[in-house]
Scaffold this motif. Structure first.
Motif, PDB file in Angstrom:
ATOM      1  N   ALA A  35      -1.277  11.143   9.554  1.00  0.00           N
ATOM      2  CA  ALA A  35      -0.199  11.252   8.562  1.00  0.00           C
ATOM      3  C   ALA A  35       1.110  11.653   9.224  1.00  0.00           C
ATOM      4  O   ALA A  35       2.176  11.103   8.897  1.00  0.00           O
TER       5      ALA A  35
ATOM      6  N   HIS B 200      -5.059   6.676   5.230  1.00  0.00           N
ATOM      7  CA  HIS B 200      -6.515   6.614   5.076  1.00  0.00           C
ATOM      8  C   HIS B 200      -7.107   5.454   5.886  1.00  0.00           C
ATOM      9  O   HIS B 200      -8.099   5.640   6.593  1.00  0.00           O
TER      10      HIS B 200
ATOM     11  N   ARG C 204       0.838  -1.196   0.000  1.00  0.00           N
ATOM     12  CA  ARG C 204       0.000   0.000   0.000  1.00  0.00           C
ATOM     13  C   ARG C 204       0.876   1.251   0.000  1.00  0.00           C
ATOM     14  O   ARG C 204       2.006   1.230   0.480  1.00  0.00           O
TER      15      ARG C 204
ATOM     16  N   PRO D 116      -7.004  12.781   9.808  1.00  0.00           N
ATOM     17  CA  PRO D 116      -6.016  12.295   8.837  1.00  0.00           C
ATOM     18  C   PRO D 116      -4.675  13.023   8.889  1.00  0.00           C
ATOM     19  O   PRO D 116      -3.634  12.408   8.685  1.00  0.00           O
TER      20      PRO D 116
ATOM     21  N   ASP E 183      -0.286   7.118   1.539  1.00  0.00           N
ATOM     22  CA  ASP E 183      -1.632   7.704   1.599  1.00  0.00           C
ATOM     23  C   ASP E 183      -2.682   6.645   1.924  1.00  0.00           C
ATOM     24  O   ASP E 183      -3.615   6.912   2.693  1.00  0.00           O
ATOM     25  N   ASP E 184      -2.561   5.453   1.364  1.00  0.00           N
ATOM     26  CA  ASP E 184      -3.504   4.367   1.655  1.00  0.00           C
ATOM     27  C   ASP E 184      -3.433   3.952   3.127  1.00  0.00           C
ATOM     28  O   ASP E 184      -4.456   3.685   3.755  1.00  0.00           O
TER      29      ASP E 184
ATOM     30  N   SER F 269      -6.877   6.249   9.636  1.00  0.00           N
ATOM     31  CA  SER F 269      -7.810   7.327   9.979  1.00  0.00           C
ATOM     32  C   SER F 269      -9.235   6.813  10.068  1.00  0.00           C
ATOM     33  O   SER F 269      -9.983   7.168  10.987  1.00  0.00           O
ATOM     34  N   GLU F 270      -9.603   5.969   9.114  1.00  0.00           N
ATOM     35  CA  GLU F 270     -10.947   5.388   9.117  1.00  0.00           C
ATOM     36  C   GLU F 270     -11.144   4.438  10.299  1.00  0.00           C
ATOM     37  O   GLU F 270     -12.149   4.503  10.997  1.00  0.00           O
TER      38      GLU F 270
END
Length: 94
Positions: A75, A61, A54, A71, A57-58, A64-65
């Motif tokens: 990050a 994400h 991954r 986010p 950014d993946d 974060s989810e």
């Protein structure tokens, strides 16, 4: 590499000879490498367990989810953790 310099499209992965696993005695997450063993905190484990092709950014994400977290804060944590591990030559970027 500075934490802020890591591209969102970078694909972090463990370097050759480094393995992420659970210590059979303590049950804690560890990184095994030729020079020794590093016990990981939960944050580092969650990040490294997603270093499977991954992008950065993946990974941000997904975390974060999963943790319903900001986010930008995630990050920053991910970049700081990966920069430290990269400096120690435990991860590399594709």
């Amino acid at each position: 590499m500075r934490a802020t310099a890591i591209s969102g499209s970078a694909q972090p992965r463990l370097t050759n000879g480094v393995r992420l696993q659970t210590d059979s005695v303590t049950g804690k997450s560890v990184l095994l490498h030729p020079e020794g063993i590093i016990e990981l905190n939960e944050t580092a484990h969650e990040i490294l367990s997603r270093c499977d092709g991954r992008t950065l950014d993946d990974i941000v994400h997904a975390l974060s989810e999963e943790y319903d977290a900001d986010p930008e804060a995630v990050a920053a944590d991910v970049r700081e953790t990966l920069a430290d591990l990269h400096q120690r030559r435990l991860i590399e970027y594709a």
